[in-house]
Design an enzyme around this catalytic site. Structure first.
Site, PDB file in Angstrom:
ATOM      1  N   GLU A 132     -56.939 -48.893 -78.615  1.00 26.28           N
ATOM      2  CA  GLU A 132     -57.569 -49.105 -80.019  1.00 26.28           C
ATOM      3  C   GLU A 132     -58.136 -50.481 -79.730  1.00 26.28           C
ATOM      4  O   GLU A 132     -57.736 -51.294 -79.470  1.00 26.28           O
ATOM      5  CB  GLU A 132     -56.511 -48.919 -80.937  1.00 26.28           C
ATOM      6  CG  GLU A 132     -55.491 -47.693 -80.875  1.00 26.28           C
ATOM      7  CD  GLU A 132     -56.346 -46.571 -81.483  1.00 26.28           C
ATOM      8  OE1 GLU A 132     -57.547 -46.665 -81.930  1.00 26.28           O
ATOM      9  OE2 GLU A 132     -55.970 -45.379 -81.362  1.00 26.28           O
ATOM     10  N   ARG A 185     -51.164 -38.917 -94.310  1.00 23.98           N
ATOM     11  CA  ARG A 185     -51.180 -37.507 -94.346  1.00 23.98           C
ATOM     12  C   ARG A 185     -49.888 -36.903 -94.651  1.00 23.98           C
ATOM     13  O   ARG A 185     -50.076 -35.800 -95.450  1.00 23.98           O
ATOM     14  CB  ARG A 185     -52.006 -37.252 -93.027  1.00 23.98           C
ATOM     15  CG  ARG A 185     -51.892 -35.677 -92.808  1.00 23.98           C
ATOM     16  CD  ARG A 185     -52.667 -35.643 -91.310  1.00 23.98           C
ATOM     17  NE  ARG A 185     -51.794 -36.385 -90.211  1.00 23.98           N
ATOM     18  CZ  ARG A 185     -50.758 -35.927 -89.821  1.00 23.98           C
ATOM     19  NH1 ARG A 185     -50.311 -34.643 -89.955  1.00 23.98           N
ATOM     20  NH2 ARG A 185     -50.072 -36.519 -88.643  1.00 23.98           N
ATOM     21  N   CYS A 233     -49.302 -46.263 -87.567  1.00 25.04           N
ATOM     22  CA  CYS A 233     -49.782 -46.926 -86.019  1.00 25.04           C
ATOM     23  C   CYS A 233     -50.844 -47.909 -86.492  1.00 25.04           C
ATOM     24  O   CYS A 233     -50.647 -49.056 -86.165  1.00 25.04           O
ATOM     25  CB  CYS A 233     -50.323 -46.006 -85.165  1.00 25.04           C
ATOM     26  SG  CYS A 233     -48.919 -45.025 -84.478  1.00 25.04           S
ATOM     27  N   HIS A 292     -52.423 -45.633 -78.007  1.00 22.82           N
ATOM     28  CA  HIS A 292     -51.903 -44.311 -78.273  1.00 22.82           C
ATOM     29  C   HIS A 292     -51.659 -43.534 -77.334  1.00 22.82           C
ATOM     30  O   HIS A 292     -52.460 -43.479 -76.366  1.00 22.82           O
ATOM     31  CB  HIS A 292     -53.004 -43.751 -79.368  1.00 22.82           C
ATOM     32  CG  HIS A 292     -52.729 -43.796 -80.920  1.00 22.82           C
ATOM     33  ND1 HIS A 292     -53.323 -44.460 -81.854  1.00 22.82           N
ATOM     34  CD2 HIS A 292     -51.435 -43.428 -81.561  1.00 22.82           C
ATOM     35  CE1 HIS A 292     -53.064 -44.435 -83.081  1.00 22.82           C
ATOM     36  NE2 HIS A 292     -51.599 -43.991 -82.930  1.00 22.82           N
TER      37      HIS A 292
HETATM   38  N1  PCA Z   1     -47.714 -42.149 -84.502  1.00 20.53           N
HETATM   39  C1  PCA Z   1     -48.067 -42.481 -85.595  1.00 20.53           C
HETATM   40  C2  PCA Z   1     -46.894 -43.207 -86.437  1.00 20.53           C
HETATM   41  C3  PCA Z   1     -46.131 -43.270 -85.521  1.00 20.53           C
HETATM   42  C4  PCA Z   1     -46.332 -42.827 -84.214  1.00 20.53           C
HETATM   43  O1  PCA Z   1     -45.902 -42.895 -83.022  1.00 20.53           O
HETATM   44  C5  PCA Z   1     -49.663 -42.779 -86.106  1.00 20.53           C
HETATM   45  O2  PCA Z   1     -50.330 -42.551 -85.119  1.00 20.53           O
HETATM   46  O3  PCA Z   1     -49.893 -43.449 -87.160  1.00 20.53           O
END
Ligand code: PCA
Length: 205
Positions: A78, A88, A141, A165
């Site tokens: 990111e 959401r 996140c 991610h």
């Molecule tokens: N993914 C979510 C929150 C926790 C996770 O592992 C996100 O992308 O916000």
């Protein structure tokens, strides 16, 4: 060098979160890097509190937060975290903030301070798909990435921080047709590669 690596617990009806599954597989040291692992709750506020408490306690050189991005096909590093909560679905504490600020006095956004392009390139060299992502979403996140960078900024710390991610694990998509996934093995290689890349002094940005 000391790196704090955080991973979320399962959320949204999933039995596992690949983020924490990967963390469990990491050794406590990678070369000369000491790895400190931390599970954080998929919950607004509590995730930031837990991560920042640990930063205060151990004063790491870098913080890498890992989360599941179900539906994405590759490892995404990111670029930016924004000052907004827009959930959401409810988090694990049944909170669902809509269009609220993470920090009313905070900046609109923070850029990751880890070398995002170098990390993507090194992961690709391992034969694993990776790319830079320009949105970490508006759920927990993004919230944690923003919270960690905000804490570092406000306390004038010399700590690098960023967020990676990762897709669903293969076992999570057996009943989700046409949904991308990745093996745990590849995810572990990707995250280790990211940590090694951060550990190299020449990688400033
Ligand atoms: N993914 C979510 C929150 C926790 C996770 O592992 C996100 O992308 O916000």
């Amino acid at each position: 060098m000391k790196i704090l690596v955080t991973g979320f617990d399962p959320f949204g009806g999933e039995k596992v979160n690949p983020a924490f599954e990967v963390i469990k597989k990491l050794e406590n040291t990678i070369g000369s890097i000491e790895i400190i692992k931390l599970e954080v709750p998929t919950a607004f506020n509590a995730s930031i509190e837990k991560a920042c408490e640990k930063i205060k306690e151990i004063n790491p050189d870098a913080v890498i937060c890992i989360g599941q991005a179900g539906g994405r096909s590759d490892i995404t590093v990111e670029r930016v975290a924004i000052n907004i909560n827009d959930a959401r679905i409810a988090d694990n504490l049944k909170q669902q903030p809509i269009d609220t600020l993470i920090d009313e006095e905070g900046k609109n956004a923070y850029f990751a301070t880890i070398p995002i392009k170098a990390i993507v390139n090194e992961i690709r060299k391992e034969g694993i798909p990776a790319s830079v992502s320009n949105t970490a979403g508006t759920y927990v996140c993004n919230h944690l990435m923003y919270g960690v960078l905000n804490y570092i900024h406000k306390n004038s710390l010399n700590t690098k921080a960023g967020f990676i991610h990762i897709p669903y694990l293969t076992q999570q998509v057996i009943d989700k047709a046409n949904t991308p996934s990745m093996s745990l093995e590849n995810m572990v290689v990707a995250i280790k590669t990211a940590l090694k890349t951060i550990g190299k002094k020449e990688n400033t940005k």
